[in-house]
Scaffold this active site. Sequence first.
Site, PDB file in Angstrom:
ATOM      1  N   GLY A 157      42.896  71.769  51.057  1.00  0.00           N
ATOM      2  CA  GLY A 157      41.764  70.894  50.736  1.00  0.00           C
ATOM      3  C   GLY A 157      40.570  71.235  51.614  1.00  0.00           C
ATOM      4  N   TYR A 181      59.240  75.108  43.966  1.00  0.00           N
ATOM      5  CA  TYR A 181      58.189  74.086  43.809  1.00  0.00           C
ATOM      6  C   TYR A 181      58.599  73.048  42.766  1.00  0.00           C
ATOM      7  CZ  TYR A 181      53.732  72.049  42.222  1.00  0.00           C
ATOM      8  OH  TYR A 181      52.739  71.187  41.837  1.00  0.00           O
ATOM      9  N   ASN A 240      48.658  70.964  33.228  1.00  0.00           N
ATOM     10  CA  ASN A 240      47.792  71.852  34.010  1.00  0.00           C
ATOM     11  C   ASN A 240      46.395  71.240  34.104  1.00  0.00           C
ATOM     12  OD1 ASN A 240      50.095  73.487  33.097  1.00  0.00           O
ATOM     13  ND2 ASN A 240      49.006  75.114  34.161  1.00  0.00           N
ATOM     14  N   VAL A 243      41.900  78.503  35.190  1.00  0.00           N
ATOM     15  CA  VAL A 243      40.556  78.106  34.745  1.00  0.00           C
ATOM     16  C   VAL A 243      39.525  78.453  35.824  1.00  0.00           C
ATOM     17  CG1 VAL A 243      39.080  76.137  34.131  1.00  0.00           C
ATOM     18  CG2 VAL A 243      41.394  76.282  33.206  1.00  0.00           C
ATOM     19  N   PHE A 284      48.179  88.230  32.767  1.00  0.00           N
ATOM     20  CA  PHE A 284      49.545  88.739  32.941  1.00  0.00           C
ATOM     21  C   PHE A 284      50.344  88.474  31.675  1.00  0.00           C
ATOM     22  CE2 PHE A 284      47.884  88.113  37.173  1.00  0.00           C
ATOM     23  CZ  PHE A 284      48.264  89.288  37.809  1.00  0.00           C
ATOM     24  N   ARG A 319      54.486  88.116  34.961  1.00  0.00           N
ATOM     25  CA  ARG A 319      55.123  87.869  36.259  1.00  0.00           C
ATOM     26  C   ARG A 319      56.398  87.069  36.041  1.00  0.00           C
ATOM     27  NH1 ARG A 319      49.717  85.878  39.297  1.00  0.00           N
ATOM     28  NH2 ARG A 319      49.673  84.563  37.457  1.00  0.00           N
ATOM     29  N   GLY A 325      59.409  84.454  36.338  1.00  0.00           N
ATOM     30  CA  GLY A 325      59.466  83.022  36.665  1.00  0.00           C
ATOM     31  C   GLY A 325      58.467  82.188  35.889  1.00  0.00           C
TER      32      GLY A 325
HETATM   33  N1  LIG Z   1      46.387  71.008  39.710  1.00  0.00           N
HETATM   34  C1  LIG Z   1      47.367  70.901  38.838  1.00  0.00           C
HETATM   35  O1  LIG Z   1      47.310  71.442  37.738  1.00  0.00           O
HETATM   36  C2  LIG Z   1      48.602  70.084  39.157  1.00  0.00           C
HETATM   37  C3  LIG Z   1      49.608  69.998  38.199  1.00  0.00           C
HETATM   38  C4  LIG Z   1      50.749  69.260  38.483  1.00  0.00           C
HETATM   39  C5  LIG Z   1      50.853  68.591  39.686  1.00  0.00           C
HETATM   40  N2  LIG Z   1      49.873  68.701  40.603  1.00  0.00           N
HETATM   41  C6  LIG Z   1      50.040  67.973  41.874  1.00  0.00           C
HETATM   42  O2  LIG Z   1      48.871  67.224  42.125  1.00  0.00           O
HETATM   43  C7  LIG Z   1      48.658  67.128  43.533  1.00  0.00           C
HETATM   44  C8  LIG Z   1      47.257  67.577  43.887  1.00  0.00           C
HETATM   45  O3  LIG Z   1      47.110  68.948  43.518  1.00  0.00           O
HETATM   46  P1  LIG Z   1      45.701  69.689  43.529  1.00  0.00           P
HETATM   47  O4  LIG Z   1      45.687  70.583  42.356  1.00  0.00           O
HETATM   48  O5  LIG Z   1      44.605  68.706  43.742  1.00  0.00           O
HETATM   49  O6  LIG Z   1      45.879  70.627  44.799  1.00  0.00           O
HETATM   50  P2  LIG Z   1      45.034  70.745  46.154  1.00  0.00           P
HETATM   51  O7  LIG Z   1      45.611  71.904  46.907  1.00  0.00           O
HETATM   52  O8  LIG Z   1      43.582  70.801  45.853  1.00  0.00           O
HETATM   53  O9  LIG Z   1      45.372  69.380  46.875  1.00  0.00           O
HETATM   54  C9  LIG Z   1      46.474  69.211  47.736  1.00  0.00           C
HETATM   55  C10 LIG Z   1      45.960  68.572  49.009  1.00  0.00           C
HETATM   56  O10 LIG Z   1      47.068  68.313  49.871  1.00  0.00           O
HETATM   57  C11 LIG Z   1      46.720  68.697  51.185  1.00  0.00           C
HETATM   58  N3  LIG Z   1      47.953  69.021  51.898  1.00  0.00           N
HETATM   59  C12 LIG Z   1      48.795  70.066  51.672  1.00  0.00           C
HETATM   60  N4  LIG Z   1      49.800  70.043  52.542  1.00  0.00           N
HETATM   61  C13 LIG Z   1      49.610  68.952  53.344  1.00  0.00           C
HETATM   62  C14 LIG Z   1      50.314  68.393  54.430  1.00  0.00           C
HETATM   63  N5  LIG Z   1      51.452  68.964  54.890  1.00  0.00           N
HETATM   64  N6  LIG Z   1      49.837  67.277  55.002  1.00  0.00           N
HETATM   65  C15 LIG Z   1      48.688  66.690  54.548  1.00  0.00           C
HETATM   66  N7  LIG Z   1      47.972  67.191  53.526  1.00  0.00           N
HETATM   67  C16 LIG Z   1      48.438  68.303  52.927  1.00  0.00           C
HETATM   68  C17 LIG Z   1      45.814  69.895  51.014  1.00  0.00           C
HETATM   69  O11 LIG Z   1      45.007  70.157  52.139  1.00  0.00           O
HETATM   70  C18 LIG Z   1      45.002  69.477  49.786  1.00  0.00           C
HETATM   71  O12 LIG Z   1      43.858  68.755  50.147  1.00  0.00           O
HETATM   72  C19 LIG Z   1      49.773  67.959  44.174  1.00  0.00           C
HETATM   73  O13 LIG Z   1      50.817  67.088  44.536  1.00  0.00           O
HETATM   74  C20 LIG Z   1      50.225  68.882  43.059  1.00  0.00           C
HETATM   75  O14 LIG Z   1      51.561  69.276  43.227  1.00  0.00           O
HETATM   76  C21 LIG Z   1      48.753  69.430  40.376  1.00  0.00           C
END
Ligand SMILES: NC(=O)c1ccc[n+]([C@@H]2O[C@H](COP(=O)([O-])OP(=O)(O)OC[C@H]3O[C@@H](n4cnc5c(N)ncnc54)[C@H](O)[C@@H]3O)[C@@H](O)[C@H]2O)c1
Length: 317
Positions: A39, A153, A182, A197, A213, A277, A279
């Site tokens: 983040g 994951y 997604n 995207v 891919f 790829r 998986g």
């Molecule tokens: N983007 C997608 O398409 C998608 C799809 C399914 C699920 N998700 C889930 O949604 C959530 C948000 O995803 P996103 O796309 O905004 O990703 P992102 O990487 O932008 O957000 C994740 C945030 O968590 C913080 N973080 C990571 N590890 C940490 C830790 N150990 N302690 C504290 N903070 C931590 C990161 O700094 C980041 O700000 C996640 O749980 C992800 O698994 C996202």
Amino acid sequence: MKETNAVVTGGAGFIGSLLVDRLLADGKSVVVIDDLSTGNLSNLERAREQGGNNFKFESLDVRSAVTTELIADLKPEAVFHLAAQVDLRHSVDDPLLDAEINILGTLRVLEGARRCATKKVVVAASGGTLYGDQEHTHLPFKESLEPKPQSPYGISKATTMSYLSAYQELYGLDGTALALANVYGPRQDPHGEAGVVAIFAGQLLEKTESTIFGTGEQTRDFVYVQDVVEAFIKASEVEKMDFCNIGTGIETSVNELYETMASLLNNASEPNYLPSRSGEIERSALDPTYAQSSLGWVSTTSLSDGLSKTIEWFKEN
Ligand SMILES: NC(=O)c1ccc[n+]([C@@H]2O[C@H](COP(=O)([O-])OP(=O)(O)OC[C@H]3O[C@@H](n4cnc5c(N)ncnc54)[C@H](O)[C@@H]3O)[C@@H](O)[C@H]2O)c1
């Protein structure tokens, strides 16, 4: 700061920061917990400007015991848990780290919520990895399908959902998991789940060649981030709903996505194709019917509208 209405873990990330903006706009007071590993504080600029005393940022790893203490002390009405190791391929390289952050980190958060008897916990789960490769006749995937996560994951995110259910049974903690498709939109980082995207946007704007891919005929369900934020808000308002899909139910191939984005940018260049790829699942789309009946949620942004807004943001940033 007045009493905390909401804690958002991962609030400096793509989805989390837009959720924070929305909560603050709704007049809530919000504490963000984030270690800034993926983040960025720039995602929280609007929150700082508009939130004033209603907004606080805590630079903290969710794996730390301090996370539990902090949430227990804050006694928020709702905890939105989005902090995660989000990179599927990284989880294959380092499954231990993935499990530490996504499973143990979630337990730290749930323990905090349990100690202060938070009214509601909403967790970001992954519908894209939960179901894995299913018979294509099952598309779009319903919540009743047997989960088949195929990556560390996917397994860690599915485990999170099991813990949430167990906390409900054992301690009466009201938790809802949103199995997200997604997600794409402004502030998206190329490394996340729907990073394609953001990757195409960058490449098409810089006029560098894009790589696809496999055949590009693999499909995903692309859901716009503001619609997802709405789902988090609605999930925080319902009682005792275990989990639901958050997607459009529509399959879009990577080729179609590329063509739509290229035409929005008047870019006629052809992508480069490389072997697929391992998986990666072939086809995915999430049935949103249950989200509609349980949360009253539907995605309202069409792919072309969402992509236009996303491209505008990438142009400006
Ligand atoms: N983007 C997608 O398409 C998608 C799809 C399914 C699920 N998700 C889930 O949604 C959530 C948000 O995803 P996103 O796309 O905004 O990703 P992102 O990487 O932008 O957000 C994740 C945030 O968590 C913080 N973080 C990571 N590890 C940490 C830790 N150990 N302690 C504290 N903070 C931590 C990161 O700094 C980041 O700000 C996640 O749980 C992800 O698994 C996202």
